[in-house]
Design a protein around this motif. Structure first.
Motif, short mmCIF file in Angstrom:
data_model
loop_
_atom_site.label_atom_id
_atom_site.label_comp_id
_atom_site.label_asym_id
_atom_site.label_seq_id
_atom_site.Cartn_x
_atom_site.Cartn_y
_atom_site.Cartn_z
N PRO A 165 0.80 -1.24 0.00
CA PRO A 165 0.00 0.00 0.00
C PRO A 165 0.83 1.29 0.00
CG PRO A 165 -0.96 -1.59 1.51
CD PRO A 165 0.37 -2.13 1.09
N TRP A 166 2.12 1.20 0.26
CA TRP A 166 2.97 2.40 0.20
C TRP A 166 3.34 2.75 -1.25
CZ3 TRP A 166 6.79 0.64 4.60
CH2 TRP A 166 6.16 0.80 5.84
N ARG A 167 3.17 1.79 -2.16
CA ARG A 167 3.57 2.02 -3.55
C ARG A 167 2.55 2.93 -4.23
NH1 ARG A 167 4.91 -4.23 -3.41
NH2 ARG A 167 6.96 -4.03 -2.41
N GLY A 168 3.04 4.00 -4.85
CA GLY A 168 2.17 4.97 -5.47
C GLY A 168 1.65 6.01 -4.50
N VAL A 169 1.95 5.84 -3.20
CA VAL A 169 1.55 6.80 -2.17
C VAL A 169 2.81 7.40 -1.54
CG1 VAL A 169 0.29 7.14 0.00
CG2 VAL A 169 -0.56 5.53 -1.72
N PHE A 170 3.59 6.56 -0.88
CA PHE A 170 4.90 6.98 -0.36
C PHE A 170 5.96 6.81 -1.45
CE2 PHE A 170 8.74 5.46 2.22
CZ PHE A 170 9.23 6.75 2.41
N TYR A 171 6.01 5.62 -2.02
CA TYR A 171 6.94 5.37 -3.12
C TYR A 171 6.33 5.87 -4.43
CZ TYR A 171 9.22 2.19 0.18
OH TYR A 171 9.86 1.66 1.27
N PRO A 172 7.12 6.53 -5.26
CA PRO A 172 6.59 7.02 -6.55
C PRO A 172 6.14 5.86 -7.44
CG PRO A 172 8.70 8.06 -6.02
CD PRO A 172 8.52 6.94 -5.05
N GLU A 173 5.16 6.12 -8.25
CA GLU A 173 4.71 5.13 -9.24
C GLU A 173 5.90 4.71 -10.11
OE1 GLU A 173 2.00 3.57 -9.65
OE2 GLU A 173 0.38 4.74 -8.71
N GLY A 174 6.02 3.40 -10.31
CA GLY A 174 7.06 2.91 -11.19
C GLY A 174 8.42 2.70 -10.54
N LEU A 175 8.56 3.07 -9.26
CA LEU A 175 9.85 2.85 -8.58
C LEU A 175 10.10 1.35 -8.44
CD1 LEU A 175 12.24 4.28 -7.02
CD2 LEU A 175 10.93 3.77 -4.95
N LYS B 213 -8.10 8.50 9.49
CA LYS B 213 -8.80 9.78 9.34
C LYS B 213 -7.85 10.98 9.29
CE LYS B 213 -12.90 8.07 11.76
NZ LYS B 213 -13.78 8.24 12.95
N GLU B 214 -6.62 10.81 9.81
CA GLU B 214 -5.66 11.90 9.84
C GLU B 214 -4.78 11.86 8.60
OE1 GLU B 214 -5.56 14.31 11.91
OE2 GLU B 214 -6.79 13.62 13.58
N ALA B 215 -4.61 13.00 7.96
CA ALA B 215 -3.82 13.05 6.73
C ALA B 215 -2.40 12.54 6.94
CB ALA B 215 -3.79 14.48 6.20
N GLN B 216 -1.84 12.81 8.12
CA GLN B 216 -0.48 12.38 8.41
C GLN B 216 -0.45 11.27 9.47
OE1 GLN B 216 0.98 16.38 9.34
NE2 GLN B 216 2.14 16.37 7.43
N GLY B 217 -1.56 10.58 9.61
CA GLY B 217 -1.61 9.48 10.57
C GLY B 217 -1.91 9.94 11.98
N TYR B 218 -1.21 10.96 12.41
CA TYR B 218 -1.44 11.57 13.72
C TYR B 218 -1.86 13.02 13.50
CZ TYR B 218 0.69 7.78 16.45
OH TYR B 218 0.95 6.57 17.05
N GLY C 288 -1.19 0.78 13.72
CA GLY C 288 -2.39 1.56 13.73
C GLY C 288 -2.90 1.45 12.29
N PHE C 289 -2.96 2.56 11.58
CA PHE C 289 -3.26 2.51 10.15
C PHE C 289 -1.93 2.60 9.41
CE2 PHE C 289 -4.69 4.40 6.06
CZ PHE C 289 -5.51 3.36 5.67
N LYS C 290 -1.35 1.45 9.09
CA LYS C 290 0.02 1.37 8.58
C LYS C 290 0.26 2.15 7.29
CE LYS C 290 3.70 -1.97 7.63
NZ LYS C 290 4.11 -3.39 7.67
N PRO C 291 -0.71 2.26 6.38
CA PRO C 291 -0.43 3.04 5.17
C PRO C 291 0.00 4.49 5.44
CG PRO C 291 -2.35 1.67 4.81
CD PRO C 291 -2.00 1.53 6.26
N LYS C 292 -0.35 5.02 6.62
CA LYS C 292 0.02 6.40 6.93
C LYS C 292 1.36 6.50 7.67
CE LYS C 292 -3.70 8.55 5.36
NZ LYS C 292 -4.72 9.18 6.20
N ALA C 293 2.01 5.38 7.95
CA ALA C 293 3.24 5.40 8.75
C ALA C 293 4.33 6.30 8.15
CB ALA C 293 3.76 3.99 8.95
N PRO C 294 4.64 6.21 6.85
CA PRO C 294 5.68 7.10 6.31
C PRO C 294 5.33 8.58 6.44
CG PRO C 294 5.30 5.25 4.82
CD PRO C 294 4.20 5.23 5.84
#
Length: 271
Positions: free
Chosen positions: A20-30, A200-205, A252-258
């Motif tokens: 789930p970090w791909r295309g969100v934290f990691y750029p598309e195609g990395l 619910k938080e844009a940055q997780g916290y 917690g909500f791991k996709p927001k961890a980075p």
């Protein structure tokens, strides 16, 4: 805090491979083989959790060392086979195997080792002290730093804090609703695992929570103890002037961890 000595504050995530970090934290195609290098450009530390589930090869530790910046640091989770046992005093051989498995290939990038215990593991003072006594202080000339992540309410004991201090082992601080929160500093460094990220938080916290953790990290780094966290024991009699601090956004909500980690890094940099 200008003019005041501080330890390094390292902030990161648990692992670096998560779809789930791909295309969100990691750029598309990395390329996946570039994910560690990319994460290390944005963060200052990563907790390697693969070591918890099985042994890694020395070549892997060497590759991770070479793929990250000079000032990057890895924390390692000790193997579950070491801590998930009835008698901890019998863990010596398992500890030795792990320490000799190639972890020192990380060199100066070797940070603390987190020995995580199951939520069912109760505090037995004699057996737990026997375990702490088995933890080596050095390997291949490198100093080793150890932390213990305990998850049973029986560890909320002043005697446990005193024991950890006697051995210079950090008690992992977790902001979990499930596991006990032990805020006492017991080592020359602090190890924090934040586990309450929200979808619910844009940055997780939220901003207030991030500001609070940034402030606490700065106080710990300066040798102090935050006055907004309840303690089990009296403060250290002779606190150091500076401490290294390690903070990991774990779940917690791991996709927001980075996002949470980067937001905290920004705040720490602005103190």
């Amino acid at each position: 805090m200008a003019g005041k000595a501080e330890g390094a504050i390292r902030i990161g995530i648990g692992g670096w491979t998560f779809a789930p970090w791909r295309g969100v934290f990691y750029p598309e195609g990395l390329a996946q083989k570039r994910e560690l290098a990319y994460a290390a450009e944005k963060l200052t530390s990563i907790e390697i959790n693969g070591t918890f589930y099985g042994s890694q090869k020395p070549e892997s530790f060497a590759r991770w060392r070479d793929e990250t910046p000079d000032d990057f640091v890895f924390a390692l989770k000790g193997p579950r086979f070491t801590t998930n046992r009835r008698v901890l005093a019998e863990a010596g051989e398992s500890i030795g195997r792990f320490v000799a498995s190639g972890i020192t290939e990380l060199g100066a990038k070797l940070g603390p080792i987190n020995w995580q215990f199951a939520a069912t593991k109760r505090y037995d003072p004699d057996d737990f002290e026997a375990f702490l006594a088995l933890l080596p202080g050095k390997a291949d000339g490198l100093a080793l730093r150890h932390a213990v992540e305990v998850r049973h309410e029986s560890f909320k004991d002043e005697g446990f804090v005193a024991l950890a201090r006697r051995y210079g082992v950090a008690v992992v601080l977790a902001d979990s609703d499930t596991y006990p929160a032990i805020h006492d500093v017991s080592a020359p460094f602090v190890y924090v695992r934040l586990q309450s990220a929200s979808e619910k938080e844009a940055q997780g916290y939220g901003k207030k929570a991030l500001d609070a953790w940034a402030k606490r990290a700065g106080i710990w780094a300066g040798g102090g103890a935050p006055d907004d966290l309840a303690l089990l024991a009296a403060a250290e009699s002779k606190p150091p002037k500076a401490r290294d601090v390690f903070v990991y956004m774990i779940n917690g909500f791991k996709p927001k961890a980075p996002a949470a980690a980067m937001a905290l890094i920004e705040r720490v940099g602005k103190r």
